[in-house]
Design a protein around this motif. Structure first.
Motif, PDB file in Angstrom:
ATOM      1  N   SER A 133       0.817  -0.998  -0.185  1.00 35.03           N
ATOM      2  CA  SER A 133      -0.127   0.074  -0.084  1.00 35.03           C
ATOM      3  C   SER A 133       0.822   1.171  -0.034  1.00 35.03           C
ATOM      4  N   GLY A 134       2.171   1.148   0.459  1.00 32.10           N
ATOM      5  CA  GLY A 134       2.888   2.406   0.661  1.00 32.10           C
ATOM      6  C   GLY A 134       2.395   3.089   2.028  1.00 32.10           C
ATOM      7  N   GLY A 135       3.149   4.052   2.342  1.00 32.17           N
ATOM      8  CA  GLY A 135       2.341   4.753   3.538  1.00 32.17           C
ATOM      9  C   GLY A 135       3.668   5.251   4.345  1.00 32.17           C
ATOM     10  N   THR A 136       3.342   5.304   5.777  1.00 29.36           N
ATOM     11  CA  THR A 136       4.221   5.922   6.635  1.00 29.36           C
ATOM     12  C   THR A 136       4.421   5.121   8.017  1.00 29.36           C
ATOM     13  N   ILE A 137       5.710   4.934   8.248  1.00 28.06           N
ATOM     14  CA  ILE A 137       5.988   4.366   9.599  1.00 28.06           C
ATOM     15  C   ILE A 137       6.672   5.463  10.513  1.00 28.06           C
ATOM     16  N   VAL A 138       5.832   5.620  11.765  1.00 30.08           N
ATOM     17  CA  VAL A 138       6.155   6.653  12.515  1.00 30.08           C
ATOM     18  C   VAL A 138       6.827   6.010  13.901  1.00 30.08           C
ATOM     19  N   ASN A 139       7.847   6.429  14.221  1.00 31.68           N
ATOM     20  CA  ASN A 139       8.334   5.792  15.314  1.00 31.68           C
ATOM     21  C   ASN A 139       8.695   6.562  16.413  1.00 31.68           C
ATOM     22  N   MET A 140       8.308   6.604  17.483  1.00 32.01           N
ATOM     23  CA  MET A 140       8.381   7.462  18.540  1.00 32.01           C
ATOM     24  C   MET A 140       9.614   7.127  19.323  1.00 32.01           C
ATOM     25  N   SER A 141      10.631   7.942  18.935  1.00 32.32           N
ATOM     26  CA  SER A 141      11.776   8.477  19.790  1.00 32.32           C
ATOM     27  C   SER A 141      11.614   9.354  21.097  1.00 32.32           C
ATOM     28  N   SER A 142      12.614  10.085  21.184  1.00 28.36           N
ATOM     29  CA  SER A 142      12.694  11.006  22.395  1.00 28.36           C
ATOM     30  C   SER A 142      13.763  11.986  22.152  1.00 28.36           C
ATOM     31  N   GLY A 143      13.612  13.362  22.620  1.00 28.09           N
ATOM     32  CA  GLY A 143      14.968  14.065  22.812  1.00 28.09           C
ATOM     33  C   GLY A 143      16.210  13.108  23.390  1.00 28.09           C
ATOM     34  N   ALA A 144      15.767  12.317  24.188  1.00 28.15           N
ATOM     35  CA  ALA A 144      16.864  11.194  24.756  1.00 28.15           C
ATOM     36  C   ALA A 144      17.531  10.222  23.740  1.00 28.15           C
ATOM     37  N   GLY A 145      16.798  10.294  22.580  1.00 28.99           N
ATOM     38  CA  GLY A 145      17.367   9.774  21.244  1.00 28.99           C
ATOM     39  C   GLY A 145      18.277  10.376  20.702  1.00 28.99           C
ATOM     40  N   ILE A 146      18.328  11.497  20.711  1.00 29.40           N
ATOM     41  CA  ILE A 146      19.231  12.748  20.124  1.00 29.40           C
ATOM     42  C   ILE A 146      20.642  12.589  20.792  1.00 29.40           C
ATOM     43  N   VAL A 195       9.522   7.156   6.443  1.00 25.38           N
ATOM     44  CA  VAL A 195       9.546   6.888   7.973  1.00 25.38           C
ATOM     45  C   VAL A 195       9.810   8.189   8.643  1.00 25.38           C
ATOM     46  N   LEU A 196       9.129   8.476   9.918  1.00 27.35           N
ATOM     47  CA  LEU A 196       8.958   9.733  10.687  1.00 27.35           C
ATOM     48  C   LEU A 196       9.689   9.244  11.932  1.00 27.35           C
ATOM     49  N   ILE A 197      10.475   9.924  12.259  1.00 29.81           N
ATOM     50  CA  ILE A 197      11.201   9.769  13.846  1.00 29.81           C
ATOM     51  C   ILE A 197      10.730  10.877  14.511  1.00 29.81           C
ATOM     52  N   VAL A 198       9.832  10.681  15.448  1.00 27.78           N
ATOM     53  CA  VAL A 198       9.488  11.673  16.398  1.00 27.78           C
ATOM     54  C   VAL A 198      10.175  11.748  17.603  1.00 27.78           C
ATOM     55  N   GLU A 199      10.476  12.956  17.835  1.00 24.71           N
ATOM     56  CA  GLU A 199      11.637  13.001  18.992  1.00 24.71           C
ATOM     57  C   GLU A 199      11.150  14.242  19.969  1.00 24.71           C
ATOM     58  N   VAL A 227      12.722  22.257  23.963  1.00 28.53           N
ATOM     59  CA  VAL A 227      13.623  21.432  24.540  1.00 28.53           C
ATOM     60  C   VAL A 227      14.539  20.502  23.645  1.00 28.53           C
ATOM     61  N   ALA A 228      13.452  19.971  22.824  1.00 30.65           N
ATOM     62  CA  ALA A 228      14.232  18.714  21.866  1.00 30.65           C
ATOM     63  C   ALA A 228      14.928  19.579  20.887  1.00 30.65           C
ATOM     64  N   HIS A 229      14.532  20.768  20.301  1.00 31.07           N
ATOM     65  CA  HIS A 229      15.314  21.482  19.495  1.00 31.07           C
ATOM     66  C   HIS A 229      16.677  21.898  20.079  1.00 31.07           C
TER      67      HIS A 229
END
Length: 274
Positions: free
Chosen positions: A124-137, A171-175, A243-245
């Protein structure tokens, strides 16, 4: 209209994202380890939201949820890997009984759910949203185990972005930085063996003073995630909140300083040319 498969919907961002997607008319497969915690959430939306039990560390359970999603809605085009929890404490303080379960959920659970979902998404295609964190940066004292788990999410996500681009899957990494969910109260565990030697770097005080006082508005964060999923030009990395920025900007500056300071020495490591 999009169809979402979201893990960890019993609270926090997972619950809010499931509700926001359903309220705007999308279809949602909401999952949680304890399905009783999300059963009532689906009722107002009739057949557009279903709630299913899912322990993300169980590969067979992940495949069963994907099969049910296909049976009910014909598939899905957004996977959100949100299930997870944190462990605070110094590296020396932690025990395998404390940190291994966190990696099982945050890292291996994400892998299992993603692997189960990919045959559907490749069609189908589409998007994977993986919830990371500022702690992942960037890593920080007292949060090393959680940092390591989220660093793993970042690396897996970046690799997936390259592997899945030919199939039209983004893929979208949310931080996120600190947002006023119940994450600090409900989803953070402190190590049991608190050593006096690490009292100065303990996150215990941070947890106690910030839980419920975070500056970030989670509904605004959800609106940004929805906008990014809908966008044609969403970034791979999506730091949320000032804060994440700030964490990202400090990490980039520090990394650049390290690279520049030793550049001439570290690049002179190839075989000599004759």
């Amino acid at each position: 209209m999009k169809t979402w498969l979201i893990t960890g919907c019993s609270s926090g961002f997972g619950q809010r994202l499931a509700l926001a997607a359903a309220k705007r008319g999308d279809r949602v497969i909401a999952t949680a380890r304890n399905v009783k915690a999300i059963g009532e959430m689906a009722e107002p939306f009739g057949g557009r939201m279903i709630s299913l039990p899912l322990d993300v560390t169980d590969a067979a359970a992940a495949r069963a949820v994907v099969a049910k999603a296909v049976e009910t809605f014909g598939g899905f085009d957004v996977l959100v890997n949100n299930a997870g929890f944190g462990l605070f404490g110094a590296i020396e303080e932690g025990t395998p009984e404390e940190y291994r379960p966190m990696f099982e959920v945050n890292v291996f659970g994400l892998i299992e759910t993603t692997r189960a979902a990919l045959p559907v998404l490749r069609r189908s295609g589409g998007t994977i949203v993986n919830m990371s964190s500022g702690a992942g940066i960037a890593g920080g004292a007292g949060g090393g185990y959680y940092n390591a788990a989220k660093f793993a999410v970042e690396g897996i996500s970046e690799a997936l972005a390259g592997e899945l681009n030919p199939f039209g899957i983004r893929v979208l990494i949310v931080e996120p930085g600190p947002f006023r969910t119940d994450f600090l109260g409900r989803s953070i565990t402190m190590v049991a063996n608190e050593m006096q030697e690490y009292a100065a770097s303990s996150r215990k005080h941070y947890r106690e003073t910030n839980n419920g006082n975070q500056a970030g508005d989670p509904d605004k964060a959800i609106a940004v995630i929805l906008q990014a999923v809908d966008s044609e030009d969403a970034p791979l990395h999506l730091p949320l909140g000032p804060v994440a920025h700030s964490i990202a900007e400090r990490k980039l500056a520090s990394f650049r300083n390290d690279i520049d300071a030793w550049r001439d020495i570290t690049i002179a490591t190839d075989f000599d040319q004759h």
